[in-house]
Design a protein around this motif. Structure first.
Motif, PDB file in Angstrom:
ATOM      1  N   ALA A  68       5.722  10.992  -0.246  1.00 25.20           N
ATOM      2  CA  ALA A  68       4.612  10.096   0.124  1.00 25.20           C
ATOM      3  C   ALA A  68       4.210  10.330   1.576  1.00 25.20           C
ATOM      4  CB  ALA A  68       5.022   8.635  -0.083  1.00 25.20           C
ATOM      5  N   ARG A 107      -5.951  10.006   2.252  1.00 27.17           N
ATOM      6  CA  ARG A 107      -6.135   8.673   2.824  1.00 27.17           C
ATOM      7  C   ARG A 107      -7.520   8.123   2.475  1.00 27.17           C
ATOM      8  NH1 ARG A 107      -1.763   7.761   5.677  1.00 27.17           N
ATOM      9  NH2 ARG A 107      -2.584   5.683   6.051  1.00 27.17           N
ATOM     10  N   GLN A 160      -8.135  -0.321  -1.096  1.00 27.87           N
ATOM     11  CA  GLN A 160      -7.399  -1.212  -0.183  1.00 27.87           C
ATOM     12  C   GLN A 160      -8.337  -2.191   0.520  1.00 27.87           C
ATOM     13  OE1 GLN A 160      -4.030   0.901   2.045  1.00 27.87           O
ATOM     14  NE2 GLN A 160      -5.315   2.619   1.397  1.00 27.87           N
ATOM     15  N   ARG A 198       1.191  11.671  13.074  1.00 31.11           N
ATOM     16  CA  ARG A 198       0.048  12.309  12.418  1.00 31.11           C
ATOM     17  C   ARG A 198      -1.254  11.970  13.139  1.00 31.11           C
ATOM     18  NH1 ARG A 198       1.013   8.374   7.414  1.00 31.11           N
ATOM     19  NH2 ARG A 198      -0.140   6.593   8.193  1.00 31.11           N
ATOM     20  N   THR A 231       0.818  -1.221   0.000  1.00 35.96           N
ATOM     21  CA  THR A 231       0.000   0.000   0.000  1.00 35.96           C
ATOM     22  C   THR A 231       0.855   1.277   0.000  1.00 35.96           C
ATOM     23  OG1 THR A 231      -0.211   0.139   2.423  1.00 35.96           O
ATOM     24  CG2 THR A 231      -1.858  -1.187   1.241  1.00 35.96           C
ATOM     25  N   ARG A 274       1.042   1.054   6.838  1.00 35.68           N
ATOM     26  CA  ARG A 274       1.177   1.685   8.155  1.00 35.68           C
ATOM     27  C   ARG A 274      -0.090   1.578   8.995  1.00 35.68           C
ATOM     28  NH1 ARG A 274       5.051   2.087   5.517  1.00 35.68           N
ATOM     29  NH2 ARG A 274       6.847   3.473   5.655  1.00 35.68           N
TER      30      ARG A 274
HETATM   31  O1  C5P Z   1       5.956   1.664   2.815  1.00 33.15           O
HETATM   32  P1  C5P Z   1       6.523   2.842   2.077  1.00 33.15           P
HETATM   33  O2  C5P Z   1       7.861   3.275   2.602  1.00 33.15           O
HETATM   34  O3  C5P Z   1       6.559   2.623   0.600  1.00 33.15           O
HETATM   35  O4  C5P Z   1       5.487   4.028   2.331  1.00 33.15           O
HETATM   36  C1  C5P Z   1       5.744   5.356   1.940  1.00 33.15           C
HETATM   37  C2  C5P Z   1       4.973   6.305   2.845  1.00 33.15           C
HETATM   38  O5  C5P Z   1       3.567   6.177   2.584  1.00 33.15           O
HETATM   39  C3  C5P Z   1       5.108   6.042   4.339  1.00 33.15           C
HETATM   40  O6  C5P Z   1       6.209   6.712   4.927  1.00 33.15           O
HETATM   41  C4  C5P Z   1       3.784   6.546   4.903  1.00 33.15           C
HETATM   42  O7  C5P Z   1       3.838   7.919   5.179  1.00 33.15           O
HETATM   43  C5  C5P Z   1       2.811   6.341   3.768  1.00 33.15           C
HETATM   44  N1  C5P Z   1       1.932   5.183   3.984  1.00 33.15           N
HETATM   45  C6  C5P Z   1       0.819   5.340   4.789  1.00 33.15           C
HETATM   46  N2  C5P Z   1      -0.059   4.321   4.950  1.00 33.15           N
HETATM   47  C7  C5P Z   1       0.161   3.131   4.367  1.00 33.15           C
HETATM   48  C8  C5P Z   1       1.305   2.919   3.562  1.00 33.15           C
HETATM   49  C9  C5P Z   1       2.195   3.979   3.405  1.00 33.15           C
HETATM   50  O8  C5P Z   1       0.628   6.413   5.348  1.00 33.15           O
HETATM   51  N3  C5P Z   1      -0.737   2.148   4.540  1.00 33.15           N
END
Ligand code: C5P
Length: 201
Positions: A76, A86, A93, A165, A34, A108
């Motif tokens: 991101a 979100r 998702q 956050r 994700t 996350r």
């Molecule tokens: O997992 P990855 O490092 O690729 O995710 C990039 C950014 O996306 C994370 O640092 C986070 O801020 C955000 N993210 C999120 N919720 C998720 C996946 C990623 O907020 N489910």
């Protein structure tokens, strides 16, 4: 046909991606990283797009670009604090999590927000120093200007933003199994995750 969801959360470079892919392959489940959704939105924002518009208009083709750079990771995590961003990514998702044949999602907020009813919930973590070293090794060929200190700073800044956050902060769900990979090899981490998922089948 069965619905079986494995939800995996954790901070950057803890081994989530590797563990998720291996679990999905081992049990024949579909896998969704994700983070790629947020990275794709971040990449569009770096090119001048509005974050919410970009999230609403996200296209599967947007996920195929090379999104694994520090700059996009940072973008991101900045768009990921925006509730509208979100919200725009939630349905996709949730649908993926309930697909027939089962699914592994990593991110996350998978255990806490996207799939709180998942059959298996894992929180994969490691110390910031170990995670920074792994990320450094992963990215140094692509970007020889990287320094260990710089990567550690990025990891810590991203942790602070993701954990601090207001909307869907990164936290270990109360009922998640915690897998600390600081002292584990990839094989050990994968083996431990497969054992945990296997015991829930
Ligand atoms: O997992 P990855 O490092 O690729 O995710 C990039 C950014 O996306 C994370 O640092 C986070 O801020 C955000 N993210 C999120 N919720 C998720 C996946 C990623 O907020 N489910």
């Amino acid at each position: 046909t069965r619905i079986f969801t494995v939800a995996i959360d954790g901070p950057a470079a803890a081994g989530k991606g590797t563990v998720s892919r291996a679990v999905a392959a081992h049990f024949g489940l579909a896998h969704l990283d994700t983070g790629l959704l947020y990275r794709a939105v971040g990449a569009k924002v770096l090119r001048g797009a509005d974050p919410t518009e970009a999230a609403r208009a996200l296209d599967p083709a947007d996920l195929e670009a090379d999104l694994r750079t520090q700059e996009i990771a940072s973008a991101a995590s900045r768009v990921a604090v925006i509730p509208e961003v979100r919200a725009a990514l939630t349905d996709f998702q949730r649908d993926f999590a309930r697909r027939e044949g089962g699914a592994v999602l990593d991110g996350r907020d998978i255990c806490t927000v996207i799939a709180p009813a998942a059959e298996v919930k894992l929180y994969v973590t490691a110390s910031p120093e170990v995670r920074a070293e792994r990320r450094f090794q992963e990215l140094i060929d692509k970007d020889p200007t990287l320094t260990r200190e710089g990567v550690l700073e990025d990891v810590l800044a991203r942790d602070a933003r993701d954990m601090g956050r207001a909307d869907a902060p990164l936290v270990a769900a109360e009922d998640a199994v915690v897998l600390d990979t600081s002292e584990m090899s990839i094989e050990e981490a994968v083996g431990a995750a497969i054992a945990i998922v296997g015991s829930a089948l």
